[in-house]
Design an enzyme around this catalytic site. Structure first.
Site, mmCIF file in Angstrom:
data_model
loop_
_atom_site.group_PDB
_atom_site.id
_atom_site.type_symbol
_atom_site.label_atom_id
_atom_site.label_comp_id
_atom_site.label_asym_id
_atom_site.label_seq_id
_atom_site.Cartn_x
_atom_site.Cartn_y
_atom_site.Cartn_z
ATOM 1 N N SER A 109 -5.877 3.221 4.692
ATOM 2 C CA SER A 109 -5.356 2.424 3.565
ATOM 3 C C SER A 109 -6.460 1.724 2.782
ATOM 4 C CB SER A 109 -4.336 1.401 4.061
ATOM 5 O OG SER A 109 -3.507 0.966 3.021
ATOM 6 N N LYS A 140 0.035 3.720 -2.677
ATOM 7 C CA LYS A 140 -0.998 4.753 -2.582
ATOM 8 C C LYS A 140 -0.415 6.162 -2.456
ATOM 9 C CE LYS A 140 -4.659 1.835 -0.579
ATOM 10 N NZ LYS A 140 -3.997 0.525 -0.429
ATOM 11 N N LYS A 187 3.072 6.199 5.137
ATOM 12 C CA LYS A 187 2.206 5.143 4.598
ATOM 13 C C LYS A 187 2.736 3.757 4.931
ATOM 14 C CE LYS A 187 -1.496 3.935 2.722
ATOM 15 N NZ LYS A 187 -1.444 2.852 3.717
ATOM 16 N N SER A 224 0.792 -1.234 0.000
ATOM 17 C CA SER A 224 0.000 0.000 0.000
ATOM 18 C C SER A 224 0.823 1.282 0.000
ATOM 19 C CB SER A 224 -0.968 0.015 1.185
ATOM 20 O OG SER A 224 -2.078 -0.811 0.922
#
Length: 433
Positions: A125, A64, A250, A61
């Site tokens: 997320s 992202k 993140k 993730s």
């Protein structure tokens, strides 16, 4: 008794050698169990530590962050706003309805604002929110993936490949594999590429940190929680992982990627960005990040190395043509600072890069004539995320130089003419002998 005396002497020798050791020898290094990792100065892009940092791995993730960057860019150019609304199509809804994926639970036939979707993506997320934003901006995730790869090249990233907006494996997307990508493909980024993306996100769009540093938020009548446990004052046992100054960025996990994390923390005037890839657990990714941050904040300090108005010995002036003066002095227009490791304060010099080797009058005071770049002269090579990205400041003139009047310019031209003619004649005579 003899053993006791020997032990005492050895202990005193160890203490003495420690006290007398130079700072650079005493400086503590860092080791990490992550398969790949990097630590950088968020202001300059200087790399402070790296381990297998150019190895391309699935980022999960952390992908992202590129979706976040493109959303921020679309808001900046006016294509969308935080208040723009969109509905959830069948594709993101199918992802949201699958309990095996992280998600907040989306509803169809309902308007969601860009702000709410971005928060769901950046804080919790959420995969469906990422896809919905990609479809809103580009029309389809396939077209959005093209934008992701184009932006990565524009940002100077290396060792990367984007195949979807979420970080999931394409094999998890069933019949919704983005056009132009393969069903068995994964996103790929090296730690260095990931840090480069984070560097641009933090510096180009600081507002991203306001959201990524949020502990909890409200989404569609429910409270969503940040997966970044290093944010200070997280609830319950998560607070054990809190680290001073962390406000992003993140987390990520897939079976192939393992546990990954891009973190950033600011203490005083210093901000660091770290990336750890392929750690064994959620807890491990934060422990390894804390090691990197400890190393960065303990061993490095932002220092002013050259003050504004500094003049480099032997290169303090630039020639001027057609002026009342033949030269003009130059100096640094601003102070030059960098994050410096203990014991390396004297390991830096300046390198001038001029726009032109000779200026033409008139020249104004404070006129920019080039750049003064910081050069590291310590052991090894100090790398930077950006090619040619060493810290630099404008190189400016200290005074002005007026243009010489027409009479003096004419005399100069006549002198040059006869001087050149005389030189030519001398060369001709020399050739006779």
């Amino acid at each position: 008794m003899q053993r006791w005396k020997t032990a005492l002497i050895l202990t005193l020798l160890v203490i003495a050698s420690t006290l007398l050791a130079p700072a650079d020898i005493m400086a503590r290094e860092v080791e990490t169990e992550a398969e790949s990792a990097i630590l950088v100065d968020a202001d300059t892009g200087d790399i402070l530590f790296q381990k297998e940092a150019e190895q391309a791995l699935p980022p999960a993730s952390m992908t992202k962050m590129m979706t976040e960057y493109l959303v921020m860019e679309a808001i900046e150019d006016g294509s969308i706003s935080w208040d723009t609304t969109t509905e959830i199509s069948d594709y993101p809804y199918s992802i949201s309805a699958d309990p095996s994926f992280s998600g907040v639970g989306m509803t169809q036939n309902k308007d969601y604002t860009v702000r709410s979707l971005y928060e769901a993506m950046a804080i919790n997320s959420d995969n469906a929110a990422s896809i919905a934003l990609a479809e809103l901006i580009a029309g389809s995730e396939g077209e959005f993936v093209k934008m992701m790869n184009e932006k990565a090249e524009e940002l100077g990233m290396e060792d990367y490949k984007f195949v979807n907006s979420t970080g999931l494996a394409n094999s998890d997307l069933s019949d919704h594999v983005p056009e132009g990508t393969g069903a068995d493909e994964n996103n790929l980024m090296s730690a260095k590429a990931t840090a480069t993306l984070a560097y641009h996100l933090v510096n180009d769009y600081p507002q991203a940190l306001e959201i990524s540093g949020t502990r909890t938020a409200e989404f569609d009548g429910q409270t969503i929680q940040n997966w970044n446990w290093m944010i200070p004052d997280m609830p319950g046992y998560l607070s054990d992982f809190g680290y001073e100054g962390v406000d992003g960025l993140k987390t990520g996990y897939t079976e192939k990627a393992g546990n990954t994390f891009t973190g950033t923390a600011k203490q005083g005037e210093q901000r660091l960005i770290s990336v750890v890839m392929k750690t064994d657990s959620r807890e491990a990714r934060f422990r390894e990040t804390a090691k990197l941050f400890d190393y960065g904040f303990d061993q490095f300090e932002t220092k002013e190395l050259f003050a504004a108005g500094h003049q480099k010995k032997g290169e303090s002036s630039v020639p001027v043509s057609k002026g009342k003066e033949d030269n003009v002095s130059v100096e640094t227009g601003k102070a030059l600072s960098a994050m410096v490791k203990q014991g390396e304060e004297d390991s830096y010099s300046l390198e001038y890069s001029l726009k032109e080797e000779e200026l033409t009058a008139p020249v104004e005071s404070g006129q920019k004539v080039g750049e003064a770049k910081l050069v590291y002269e310590g052991e090894g090579k100090k790398a930077n995320l950006i090619e040619g990205g060493a810290p630099s400041v404008p190189l400016v003139t200290t005074t002005g130089v007026e243009k010489s009047n027409w009479f003096m310019l004419t005399l100069g031209n006549v002198g040059n003419f006869f001087g050149n003619m005389f030189t030519g004649a001398v060369d001709t005579v020399k050739s006779w002998f």
